[in-house]
Enzyme design. Sequence first.
Site, short mmCIF file in Angstrom:
data_model
loop_
_atom_site.label_atom_id
_atom_site.label_comp_id
_atom_site.label_asym_id
_atom_site.label_seq_id
_atom_site.Cartn_x
_atom_site.Cartn_y
_atom_site.Cartn_z
N LYS A 115 55.28 17.55 66.38
CA LYS A 115 55.17 16.12 67.27
C LYS A 115 54.20 15.77 68.45
O LYS A 115 53.79 14.78 68.34
CB LYS A 115 56.57 16.06 68.27
CG LYS A 115 57.84 15.69 67.02
CD LYS A 115 58.20 13.98 67.83
CE LYS A 115 59.38 13.64 67.39
NZ LYS A 115 59.96 11.72 66.82
N LYS A 201 59.90 15.99 43.75
CA LYS A 201 60.74 16.46 44.40
C LYS A 201 61.32 15.31 44.91
O LYS A 201 61.20 14.49 46.30
CB LYS A 201 60.49 17.61 45.94
CG LYS A 201 61.81 18.34 46.90
CD LYS A 201 60.85 18.62 47.99
CE LYS A 201 61.93 19.16 49.37
NZ LYS A 201 61.98 18.52 50.61
N LYS A 204 64.00 12.68 51.37
CA LYS A 204 65.20 11.37 52.58
C LYS A 204 63.59 10.70 52.54
O LYS A 204 63.26 8.93 53.28
CB LYS A 204 65.97 11.67 52.98
CG LYS A 204 66.86 11.67 52.96
CD LYS A 204 67.17 12.07 54.35
CE LYS A 204 68.14 12.67 54.01
NZ LYS A 204 68.58 14.36 55.19
P1 ADP Z 1 64.69 16.18 52.83
O1 ADP Z 1 63.80 16.88 52.33
O2 ADP Z 1 65.40 15.17 52.01
O3 ADP Z 1 64.07 15.30 54.41
P2 ADP Z 1 65.73 18.57 53.93
O4 ADP Z 1 65.11 19.06 54.50
O5 ADP Z 1 67.18 17.33 54.63
O6 ADP Z 1 65.40 17.44 52.88
O7 ADP Z 1 66.85 19.65 52.82
C1 ADP Z 1 68.12 20.18 53.54
C2 ADP Z 1 68.29 21.41 52.67
O8 ADP Z 1 68.67 21.11 50.98
C3 ADP Z 1 66.84 22.30 52.15
O9 ADP Z 1 67.10 23.20 52.79
C4 ADP Z 1 66.89 22.67 51.09
O10 ADP Z 1 67.56 24.18 50.71
C5 ADP Z 1 67.78 21.40 50.37
N1 ADP Z 1 67.23 20.69 49.63
C6 ADP Z 1 66.43 19.29 49.48
N2 ADP Z 1 65.70 18.45 48.91
C7 ADP Z 1 65.91 19.20 47.96
C8 ADP Z 1 65.72 19.60 46.26
N3 ADP Z 1 65.06 18.36 46.31
N4 ADP Z 1 66.31 20.53 45.62
C9 ADP Z 1 66.94 21.42 46.41
N5 ADP Z 1 67.63 21.39 47.23
C10 ADP Z 1 66.50 20.55 48.58
#
Ligand code: ADP
Length: 332
Positions: A115, A201, A204
């Site tokens: 940030k 990948k 969100k």
């Molecule tokens: P985002 O990338 O949507 O913000 P997060 O970082 O909140 O997702 O993800 C939380 C957990 O979910 C991660 O630590 C990981 O273990 C798992 N995760 C997130 N995206 C994936 C994905 N595309 N494939 C497999 N596991 C994932």
Amino acid sequence: MSKKICLTGVKPTEMPHLGNYIGAIKPAIEMSNNGEYDGYLFIADYHSLIGVHKGNDLRDYIYEVAAVWLACGLDPEKTTLYKQSDIPEILELNWILNCFSSKGILNRAHAYKAKVADNEEHGRDQDYGINAGLYNYPTLMAADILFIDSDIVPVGEDQIQHIEITRDIANAFNHHYGDILKLPEAKAREGALLPGLDGRKMSKSYHNHIPLFIPEKKLKKMINKITTDSTPPEAPKDPNESLIFDIYKFFATKEEQEALAKRYQEGIGWGHAKLELFDVVNAELAPMRERYDLYMSDKSLIDKILEDGAQKVREKASAKLKTIKQAIGVSN
Ligand code: ADP
Ligand code: TRP
């Protein structure tokens, strides 16, 4: 010998996506149901408060995240499910740990640092829009982990730094008072990443995700949005070069994968391939979606589980806090 304690927290935010399910939720539930550990899973609502400043939103997110985990198979008899804000001892410990957290380390914690970097890049004051909750995020996490003598903390890669900080804080405390806080080990989640609608990948932040529990029709629509090329339907296709097949593998059995690979070689239209994908994804999600809807339509079921969890955990929390308060000299 008693079982090792395995604890993890999830921040209540918007509905998890299929990637979170494959990479985090499903393996965590499999691990907690195999009975190897004494498992704890909590809803880190005070961590969400750093960014969510609408009461009704936070309330909804808390129920949603609890319902998701329960629907996906978390067994509250085997894994204690509770809400962080129901355990006031965590906040007492949070203050105590603040007094053992080096400010320099918090300056380097990645969420705060990112940030600050963003503010600097945009020519703003470096602390613009940053609340002290974000700054102290790692210390609250340390309190979450240390109050219950956690041995193992399964987390995503991005959280490993926070577990390192927890160990630093515990060491700083133990240096003064002896071996009171247990040093936890991070257990990084590994495994293949589920691709999203555009092939990157699923995340969100890329807006290429499919939320876990959406109505069947919507799921079908979203699967139809998966990027494909203009190869004609009758042309033989290589499953290893296909995004649809990449996603299919995470949900289909070996036999189903072989059968679809064969159809690819014979020539299959992308529309049909997407239908096959929808079928396997939906077959896995449908029973869970039903349970999710059940919990969301009777939230008292969730309240009861969270209350039972909190009751169990508070007993342990107050015993640990007593030892800590005696050690630091605020009680006899
Ligand atoms: P985002 O990338 O949507 O913000 P997060 O970082 O909140 O997702 O993800 C939380 C957990 O979910 C991660 O630590 C990981 O273990 C798992 N995760 C997130 N995206 C994936 C994905 N595309 N494939 C497999 N596991 C994932
Ligand atoms: N910070 C974690 C995340 O964003 C959630 C969390 C809060 C947590 N407290 C925790 C995870 C304690 C493990 C242990 O994913």
